[in-house]
Design a protein around this motif. Structure first.
Motif, PDB file in Angstrom:
ATOM      1  N   GLN A 134      -8.549   8.671  -1.129  1.00  0.00           N
ATOM      2  CA  GLN A 134      -9.029   7.117  -0.536  1.00  0.00           C
ATOM      3  C   GLN A 134     -10.377   6.469  -0.971  1.00  0.00           C
ATOM      4  O   GLN A 134     -10.764   5.736  -1.193  1.00  0.00           O
ATOM      5  CB  GLN A 134      -8.521   6.835   0.703  1.00  0.00           C
ATOM      6  CG  GLN A 134      -6.833   6.823   0.940  1.00  0.00           C
ATOM      7  CD  GLN A 134      -6.670   8.406   1.517  1.00  0.00           C
ATOM      8  OE1 GLN A 134      -7.438   9.306   1.256  1.00  0.00           O
ATOM      9  NE2 GLN A 134      -5.528   8.447   2.059  1.00  0.00           N
TER      10      GLN A 134
ATOM     11  N   MET B  42       0.874  -1.431   0.003  1.00  0.00           N
ATOM     12  CA  MET B  42       0.075   0.069  -0.015  1.00  0.00           C
ATOM     13  C   MET B  42       0.937   1.124  -0.024  1.00  0.00           C
ATOM     14  O   MET B  42       0.512   2.185  -0.716  1.00  0.00           O
ATOM     15  CB  MET B  42      -1.000  -0.010   1.366  1.00  0.00           C
ATOM     16  CG  MET B  42      -2.042  -1.122   1.261  1.00  0.00           C
ATOM     17  SD  MET B  42      -3.138  -1.155  -0.492  1.00  0.00           S
ATOM     18  CE  MET B  42      -4.120   0.182   0.412  1.00  0.00           C
TER      19      MET B  42
ATOM     20  N   PHE C 215      -3.771  -7.522  -6.790  1.00  0.00           N
ATOM     21  CA  PHE C 215      -3.643  -6.135  -7.587  1.00  0.00           C
ATOM     22  C   PHE C 215      -2.623  -6.152  -8.256  1.00  0.00           C
ATOM     23  O   PHE C 215      -1.386  -6.177  -7.801  1.00  0.00           O
ATOM     24  CB  PHE C 215      -3.763  -5.137  -6.796  1.00  0.00           C
ATOM     25  CG  PHE C 215      -5.271  -4.876  -6.147  1.00  0.00           C
ATOM     26  CD1 PHE C 215      -5.601  -5.725  -5.046  1.00  0.00           C
ATOM     27  CD2 PHE C 215      -6.078  -4.025  -6.497  1.00  0.00           C
ATOM     28  CE1 PHE C 215      -6.812  -5.594  -4.581  1.00  0.00           C
ATOM     29  CE2 PHE C 215      -7.503  -3.991  -6.098  1.00  0.00           C
ATOM     30  CZ  PHE C 215      -7.714  -4.572  -5.114  1.00  0.00           C
TER      31      PHE C 215
ATOM     32  N   ASN D  21      -1.109   4.470   2.613  1.00  0.00           N
ATOM     33  CA  ASN D  21      -1.280   5.307   1.486  1.00  0.00           C
ATOM     34  C   ASN D  21      -1.071   6.805   1.573  1.00  0.00           C
ATOM     35  O   ASN D  21      -0.600   7.438   0.852  1.00  0.00           O
ATOM     36  CB  ASN D  21      -2.749   4.807   1.062  1.00  0.00           C
ATOM     37  CG  ASN D  21      -3.272   5.931  -0.190  1.00  0.00           C
ATOM     38  OD1 ASN D  21      -3.695   7.105   0.359  1.00  0.00           O
ATOM     39  ND2 ASN D  21      -3.640   5.546  -1.245  1.00  0.00           N
TER      40      ASN D  21
ATOM     41  N   MET E  99      -7.916   1.215  -3.336  1.00  0.00           N
ATOM     42  CA  MET E  99      -6.998   0.410  -4.192  1.00  0.00           C
ATOM     43  C   MET E  99      -6.944   1.006  -5.558  1.00  0.00           C
ATOM     44  O   MET E  99      -5.930   1.012  -6.304  1.00  0.00           O
ATOM     45  CB  MET E  99      -7.551  -1.055  -4.404  1.00  0.00           C
ATOM     46  CG  MET E  99      -7.650  -1.740  -3.140  1.00  0.00           C
ATOM     47  SD  MET E  99      -6.396  -1.536  -1.914  1.00  0.00           S
ATOM     48  CE  MET E  99      -5.405  -2.834  -2.176  1.00  0.00           C
TER      49      MET E  99
ATOM     50  N   THR F  31      -4.200   3.777  -4.872  1.00  0.00           N
ATOM     51  CA  THR F  31      -2.958   3.160  -4.648  1.00  0.00           C
ATOM     52  C   THR F  31      -2.348   2.372  -5.879  1.00  0.00           C
ATOM     53  O   THR F  31      -1.286   2.667  -6.274  1.00  0.00           O
ATOM     54  CB  THR F  31      -2.916   2.257  -3.648  1.00  0.00           C
ATOM     55  OG1 THR F  31      -3.705   2.811  -2.385  1.00  0.00           O
ATOM     56  CG2 THR F  31      -1.919   1.489  -3.246  1.00  0.00           C
TER      57      THR F  31
ATOM     58  N   SER G 222      -4.099  -8.073  -1.342  1.00  0.00           N
ATOM     59  CA  SER G 222      -4.644  -7.228  -0.592  1.00  0.00           C
ATOM     60  C   SER G 222      -5.024  -7.868   0.945  1.00  0.00           C
ATOM     61  O   SER G 222      -5.804  -8.855   0.858  1.00  0.00           O
ATOM     62  CB  SER G 222      -5.885  -6.389  -0.949  1.00  0.00           C
ATOM     63  OG  SER G 222      -6.531  -5.824   0.185  1.00  0.00           O
TER      64      SER G 222
ATOM     65  N   SER H 121     -12.680  -0.543  -2.891  1.00  0.00           N
ATOM     66  CA  SER H 121     -12.642  -0.360  -4.447  1.00  0.00           C
ATOM     67  C   SER H 121     -11.810   1.049  -4.811  1.00  0.00           C
ATOM     68  O   SER H 121     -10.828   1.010  -5.558  1.00  0.00           O
ATOM     69  CB  SER H 121     -13.881  -0.376  -5.073  1.00  0.00           C
ATOM     70  OG  SER H 121     -13.710  -0.060  -6.174  1.00  0.00           O
TER      71      SER H 121
END
Lengths: 446, 121
Positions: free
Chosen positions: B60, A51, A100, A356, A441, A444, A81, A438
């Motif tokens: 995010q 992440m 991912f 993140n 990610m 990221t 994840s 969702s």
């Protein structure tokens, strides 16, 4: 070619004494006509594509208009994840849905050079890093700055039993084959079986995570074991900590009311030993026997961070993490090297969402540090964490916290009254959780 | 203005007095107005736009640069609208309310100004 600084330029977040009162100024610096970064510089090398690593690679490229080269070295071919992986235990998600790839980071959108390899060493004076390829070759490349985001390792614990039985005592705290193994063991558990979960001493990755696992598995047990005419199946939570570490009201509600009689919660239970043959777990708060044993061991920074000399901050449980300057995540031990995410030692929790955000503060700092001339760092970064936890297979809660930089302590401090937990556990939250995951990610990896 | 060894050409380090002077000017302007927004092509090469790092806290859930419509799209929202929505959110018991309560008015304004400056995709 250099431009004079204009009246519009202000320093980010400069703390100013105004008639005796300190005022934080949360404004960023503008530079007219940009700064040219020499494209022939060595890349920023990122160790670890989780992440934090993926986010910092993306945002350095994005925020430097692709002028700063970035190389990301990751041992796995893609990322699995941890967030949402507890839903694999209930059969609601598959492991493959949690993969991912690095496709978008590698694409012309960002142009990150992604290398599959394991970093073995670095020379922080020469500014080179060495990695081992899957074929076993060693390659050394130069870096202008190094960002180490490798995650965690587990501290050893005492375990006895046959090799096969020991292999069943998984942690499944790094999503992958262990998660599938735990799922399979739960499915195979007798209808009156006991699931024992041990929670490590803080700090550990994802404060609400273990409680979420206990609640979710309790719900699954109600539907898949206790419904079959025998109500002895149980979840036994052996927590090394003195109390629930996140969302204390919601998880106490989960254990005492929603899953009443199904969950036995034991605090102050420091793990002492596991007998994998008999399913016996010995702790400072008693000895317990179960059918499926899930030990989440105490954490330490991943070996590469320790080998590089970055991990000088010890924890009570014997772990070592990496102290950093939270304005840039530059190591306090080795200049030119940054540490992000779970391997770092800060006042922030270890969690994917916050990793993140730390990565973005770091990316912003690196863009400034690599500008010519160098720009001062943002003096007032903000980071946040927001995290949903399933409490049953259809309902969830959440937690939220926003951190500000405190220039006196030089740490990130939670805003007043925070963290905040959801006032209710609901299906609406469960639905929002899927959206949050969702988009997190996407932010990221894409 | 003071010079240091690391400097090249005619660029200068900012002296503390200069910084304080600018800081006071900024307090005066941003208390009652939004931070200036870059919107010309000459300014598009700006290395570190105002509010961008703050605004990245929203990504995010709202997508990189607030472009995701899954929750609500923030890119291109008028700064006044965003400010008002955030102030309203601070009174809610939702996760957005909890997040909103973590920011000061000045921070919200800087975030709102940044999103207002990005075109919707």
């Amino acid at each position: 070619m250099s431009k004079k600084l204009t009246r519009r330029q202000v320093i980010t977040g400069a703390t100013v004494a105004v008639a005796g009162a300190a005022v934080a100024l949360p404004v960023s610096q503008q530079i007219q006509n940009g700064q040219q970064v020499n494209a022939a510089v060595a890349p920023v090398v990122v160790v670890g594509g989780g992440m934090a690593g993926a986010t910092v690679a993306k945002y350095i490229r994005y925020w430097s208009a692709k002028s700063i080269p970035v190389t990301l070295i990751e041992a796995n071919v893609d990322y699995t994840s941890n967030i949402m992986s507890n839903l694999v235990l209930t059969g609601q998600k598959t492991l493959s849905s949690l993969h991912f790839p690095y496709t978008t980071l590698k694409s012309s959108t960002y142009g990150v050079s992604v290398i599959q390899g394991t970093v073995t060493t670095a020379d922080t004076s020469l500014r080179t890093v060495t990695y081992k390829t899957p074929a076993g070759a060693f390659v050394t490349i130069p870096y202008s700055r190094l960002v180490v985001a490798p995650g965690i390792d587990y501290l050893p614990f005492t375990i006895t039993g046959t090799t096969a039985n020991q292999a069943k005592v998984v942690s499944a705290w790094q999503a992958g084959t262990e998660t599938q193994s735990l799922r399979d063991q739960l499915v195979a558990m007798p209808i009156d079986g006991k699931f024992i979960l041990t929670i490590p001493a803080k700090p550990y990755r994802c404060p609400p995570g273990p409680y979420e696992r206990a609640a979710l598995v309790a719900d699954w047990i109600k539907l898949n074991k206790r419904s079959l005419g025998n109500t002895n199946a149980q979840v036994i939570v052996l927590d090394a900590n003195p109390s629930i570490q996140a969302e204390p009201t919601n998880f106490a509600n989960a254990f005492n009311n929603i899953h009443k009689g199904v969950v036995q919660y034991v605090p102050n239970a420091t793990l002492q030993s596991v007998n994998a043959d008999t399913g016996t777990v010995v702790t400072s708060a008693g000895t317990f026997t179960g059918n499926v044993i899930n030990v989440i061991p105490n954490h330490t920074a991943k070996k590469i961070a320790r080998d590089l000399g970055l991990a000088t901050s010890p924890t009570a449980a014997g772990g070592l993490f990496c102290p950093v300057d939270v304005l840039s995540y530059e190591s306090k031990v080795i200049p030119g090297v940054h540490v992000l995410g779970d391997a770092s030692a800060t006042t922030q929790p270890k969690a994917g969402h916050i990793a993140n955000q730390e990565a973005k503060v770091c990316a912003d700092a690196i863009v400034r540090l690599m500008a010519s001339p160098t720009l001062p760092l943002d003096q007032a970064p903000i980071t946040n964490s927001a995290c949903y936890s399933p409490i049953t297979q259809t309902t969830a809660s959440w937690l939220s916290v926003v951190f500000h930089y405190d220039s006196t302590s030089k740490t990130m401090v939670a805003a007043a009254g925070q963290p905040i937990e959801a006032p209710s556990i609901s299906a609406g939250n469960f639905s929002q959780m899927n959206t949050w995951f969702s988009v997190l990610m996407q932010d990221t990896f894409k | 203005m003071t010079h240091t060894k690391a400097q090249k050409g005619r660029s200068r380090r900012l002296s503390p007095n200069w910084v304080i002077g600018m800081a006071l000017a900024v307090i005066a302007t941003s208390i009652s107005a939004f931070a200036p927004t870059p919107n010309s092509s000459a300014e598009s090469a700006t290395l570190v736009p105002v509010g961008r790092l703050f605004a990245s806290n929203c990504a995010q859930c709202h997508g990189t640069d607030g472009q995701s419509g899954s929750i609500s799209q923030l890119a291109g929202m008028s700064a006044t609208d965003m400010y008002n929505k955030m102030k309203d959110q601070q009174t809610h018991n939702s996760i957005m309310g909890a997040q909103a309560r973590g920011y000061t008015d000045a921070e919200i304004k800087a975030i709102a100004a940044y999103f207002a400056s990005i075109p919707k995709k």
